[in-house]
Design a protein around this motif. Structure first.
Motif, mmCIF file in Angstrom:
data_model
loop_
_atom_site.group_PDB
_atom_site.id
_atom_site.type_symbol
_atom_site.label_atom_id
_atom_site.label_comp_id
_atom_site.label_asym_id
_atom_site.label_seq_id
_atom_site.Cartn_x
_atom_site.Cartn_y
_atom_site.Cartn_z
ATOM 1 N N PRO A 1 30.392 12.808 -34.124
ATOM 2 C CA PRO A 1 31.392 12.170 -35.199
ATOM 3 C C PRO A 1 31.773 10.896 -34.763
ATOM 4 O O PRO A 1 31.959 10.384 -33.752
ATOM 5 N N ARG A 2 32.164 9.847 -36.019
ATOM 6 C CA ARG A 2 32.599 8.422 -35.832
ATOM 7 C C ARG A 2 31.520 7.552 -35.150
ATOM 8 O O ARG A 2 32.119 6.703 -35.063
ATOM 9 N N ALA A 3 30.417 8.026 -35.043
ATOM 10 C CA ALA A 3 29.585 6.982 -34.603
ATOM 11 C C ALA A 3 29.129 5.889 -35.759
ATOM 12 O O ALA A 3 29.083 6.316 -36.869
ATOM 13 N N HIS A 4 28.937 4.873 -35.226
ATOM 14 C CA HIS A 4 28.777 3.625 -36.092
ATOM 15 C C HIS A 4 28.052 2.626 -35.416
ATOM 16 O O HIS A 4 28.120 2.327 -34.173
ATOM 17 N N HIS A 5 27.442 1.645 -36.204
ATOM 18 C CA HIS A 5 26.648 0.460 -35.818
ATOM 19 C C HIS A 5 25.526 0.831 -34.731
ATOM 20 O O HIS A 5 25.380 0.200 -33.714
ATOM 21 N N TRP A 6 24.779 1.750 -34.999
ATOM 22 C CA TRP A 6 23.330 2.131 -34.670
ATOM 23 C C TRP A 6 22.103 1.583 -35.675
ATOM 24 O O TRP A 6 22.254 1.800 -36.604
ATOM 25 N N ARG A 7 21.317 0.945 -34.757
ATOM 26 C CA ARG A 7 20.142 0.425 -35.657
ATOM 27 C C ARG A 7 18.932 1.095 -34.956
ATOM 28 O O ARG A 7 18.725 0.728 -33.526
ATOM 29 N N ILE A 8 17.976 1.946 -35.596
ATOM 30 C CA ILE A 8 16.845 2.435 -34.958
ATOM 31 C C ILE A 8 15.684 1.511 -35.559
ATOM 32 O O ILE A 8 15.206 1.637 -36.799
ATOM 33 N N GLU A 9 14.930 0.988 -34.702
ATOM 34 C CA GLU A 9 13.743 0.191 -35.369
ATOM 35 C C GLU A 9 12.229 0.536 -34.423
ATOM 36 O O GLU A 9 12.425 0.772 -33.504
ATOM 37 N N ASN A 10 11.430 0.831 -35.542
ATOM 38 C CA ASN A 10 9.948 0.750 -34.851
ATOM 39 C C ASN A 10 9.930 2.013 -33.808
ATOM 40 O O ASN A 10 9.485 1.790 -32.834
ATOM 41 N N VAL A 11 10.411 3.237 -34.293
ATOM 42 C CA VAL A 11 10.489 4.388 -33.495
ATOM 43 C C VAL A 11 9.684 5.392 -34.384
ATOM 44 O O VAL A 11 9.931 5.510 -35.541
ATOM 45 N N ALA A 12 8.886 6.397 -33.793
ATOM 46 C CA ALA A 12 8.266 7.449 -34.521
ATOM 47 C C ALA A 12 9.319 8.710 -34.203
ATOM 48 O O ALA A 12 9.814 8.851 -33.212
ATOM 49 N N PHE A 13 9.039 9.635 -35.193
ATOM 50 C CA PHE A 13 9.710 10.883 -35.029
ATOM 51 C C PHE A 13 8.792 12.123 -35.313
ATOM 52 O O PHE A 13 8.109 11.989 -36.678
ATOM 53 N N GLY A 14 8.492 13.029 -34.603
ATOM 54 C CA GLY A 14 7.698 13.988 -34.818
ATOM 55 C C GLY A 14 8.511 15.188 -35.257
ATOM 56 O O GLY A 14 9.747 15.262 -35.489
ATOM 57 N N PRO A 15 7.755 16.337 -35.757
ATOM 58 C CA PRO A 15 8.263 17.536 -36.489
ATOM 59 C C PRO A 15 9.074 18.489 -35.467
ATOM 60 O O PRO A 15 8.835 18.464 -34.214
ATOM 61 N N ASN A 16 9.937 19.326 -36.017
ATOM 62 C CA ASN A 16 10.439 20.214 -34.979
ATOM 63 C C ASN A 16 9.720 21.498 -35.021
ATOM 64 O O ASN A 16 8.715 21.482 -35.601
ATOM 65 N N ARG A 17 9.983 22.383 -34.057
ATOM 66 C CA ARG A 17 9.232 23.589 -33.912
ATOM 67 C C ARG A 17 9.213 24.350 -35.069
ATOM 68 O O ARG A 17 10.299 24.503 -35.810
ATOM 69 N N ASN A 18 8.242 24.771 -35.550
ATOM 70 C CA ASN A 18 7.647 25.551 -36.778
ATOM 71 C C ASN A 18 8.397 24.846 -38.179
ATOM 72 O O ASN A 18 8.269 25.381 -39.238
ATOM 73 N N GLY A 19 8.570 23.679 -37.879
ATOM 74 C CA GLY A 19 8.977 22.739 -38.938
ATOM 75 C C GLY A 19 10.293 23.144 -39.620
ATOM 76 O O GLY A 19 10.728 23.012 -40.724
ATOM 77 N N ASP A 20 11.232 23.518 -38.585
ATOM 78 C CA ASP A 20 12.477 24.013 -39.368
ATOM 79 C C ASP A 20 13.321 23.075 -39.152
ATOM 80 O O ASP A 20 13.395 22.197 -38.191
ATOM 81 N N GLY A 21 14.499 22.869 -39.877
ATOM 82 C CA GLY A 21 15.626 22.031 -39.781
ATOM 83 C C GLY A 21 15.347 20.767 -40.260
ATOM 84 O O GLY A 21 14.392 20.346 -40.971
ATOM 85 N N ASN A 22 16.319 19.843 -39.573
ATOM 86 C CA ASN A 22 16.186 18.449 -39.995
ATOM 87 C C ASN A 22 15.766 17.546 -38.798
ATOM 88 O O ASN A 22 15.935 17.990 -37.726
ATOM 89 N N ARG B 1 -0.441 3.887 -39.032
ATOM 90 C CA ARG B 1 -1.603 3.389 -38.109
ATOM 91 C C ARG B 1 -0.944 2.709 -36.943
ATOM 92 O O ARG B 1 -1.656 2.195 -35.841
ATOM 93 N N TYR B 2 0.428 2.562 -36.829
ATOM 94 C CA TYR B 2 1.098 2.247 -35.757
ATOM 95 C C TYR B 2 1.269 3.412 -34.629
ATOM 96 O O TYR B 2 2.115 3.112 -33.758
ATOM 97 N N ALA B 3 1.129 4.606 -34.871
ATOM 98 C CA ALA B 3 1.790 5.720 -34.637
ATOM 99 C C ALA B 3 1.612 5.811 -32.834
ATOM 100 O O ALA B 3 2.383 6.104 -32.192
ATOM 101 N N ASP B 4 0.424 5.264 -32.288
ATOM 102 C CA ASP B 4 0.040 5.377 -31.096
ATOM 103 C C ASP B 4 0.726 4.392 -30.263
ATOM 104 O O ASP B 4 0.753 4.447 -29.141
ATOM 105 N N ALA B 5 1.144 3.195 -31.067
ATOM 106 C CA ALA B 5 2.095 2.104 -30.301
ATOM 107 C C ALA B 5 3.449 2.517 -30.121
ATOM 108 O O ALA B 5 4.089 1.816 -29.443
ATOM 109 N N LEU B 6 3.885 3.347 -31.073
ATOM 110 C CA LEU B 6 5.245 3.715 -31.200
ATOM 111 C C LEU B 6 5.783 4.653 -29.939
ATOM 112 O O LEU B 6 5.104 5.658 -29.698
#
Length: 209
Positions: free
Chosen positions: A117-138, A96-101
């Motif tokens: 490699p070696r990335a650290h201390h990242w925080r992702i908040e209140n973000v949406a993620f949509g599908p890849n093309r044809n639903g492939d991969g991660n 229900r929050y999709a349109d606001a994200l």
């Protein structure tokens, strides 16, 4: 043999350098980087430093395969949708929050978000993620399947109140590939991870410590 007095002086100098680095890290806390429609999100990720917050404009879709780089320091860099009316800490998100994200979406079958490699201390908040093309991969890829050196494994990552979804009809092979260390996925909603003819996973890890 190195004289005790010289060892003491060296230790004091090292402690002073450490304190100076910590003070510099703290002095930058609270810097805000805003990314609106048409903005360069990857450039914002690259120039962010510990303690910074990257604010993404509400309702904007950022197309690309974005990389969380490795930065020095042990203070989180936060990436979140700007604005009000979104779930607060400890509250689970929902469609229900999709349109606001703000939404990240890959234009092909590469992840919309992945770690260097070696990335650290990242925080992702209140973000949406949509599908890849044809639903492939991660859709999100934390760490990777090929890393064999422990020091290169991304770690100390948080996905909080993330709404990730596949295509309602086509689906999506995998939501989150979880091959990082010390990672939290909390208060999030993952749906439409499905397919015909092969296995799918909302979250799957196989090469993380």
């Amino acid at each position: 043999r190195i004289p005790t007095r010289l060892w003491s002086a060296t230790l004091v100098a090292l402690l002073a350098l450490s304190a100076s680095a910590s003070q510099q890290d703290a002095s930058r806390a609270g810097a805000v980087i805003r990314v609106g429609a048409g903005g360069n999100l990857q450039a914002a990720l690259d120039r962010a430093r510990p303690g910074d917050t990257i604010l993404l404009a509400q309702g904007v879709r950022f197309k690309g395969s974005f990389v969380l780089p490795a930065h020095p320091g042990t203070t989180f860099i936060t990436v979140r949708t700007d604005g009000e009316g979104l779930p607060g800490p400890g509250v689970r998100t929902s469609p229900r929050y999709a349109d606001a994200l703000a939404e990240l979406q890959s234009p092909d079958n590469r992840p919309a978000l992945r770690t260097a490699p070696r990335a650290h201390h990242w925080r992702i908040e209140n973000v949406a993620f949509g599908p890849n093309r044809n639903g492939d991969g991660n859709v999100i890829e934390l760490g990777d399947a090929a890393t064999t050196v422990r020091d290169e494994i991304p770690h100390t990552l948080v996905l909080d109140r993330v709404y990730l979804h596949g295509d309602p009809e086509i689906g999506q092979k995998r939501g989150i590939a979880l091959n990082s260390a010390a990672t939290e996925i909390i208060n999030s909603h993952i749906s439409d991870i499905k397919s015909t003819g092969f296995d799918t996973q909302a979250i799957w890890g196989w090469n993380g410590p």
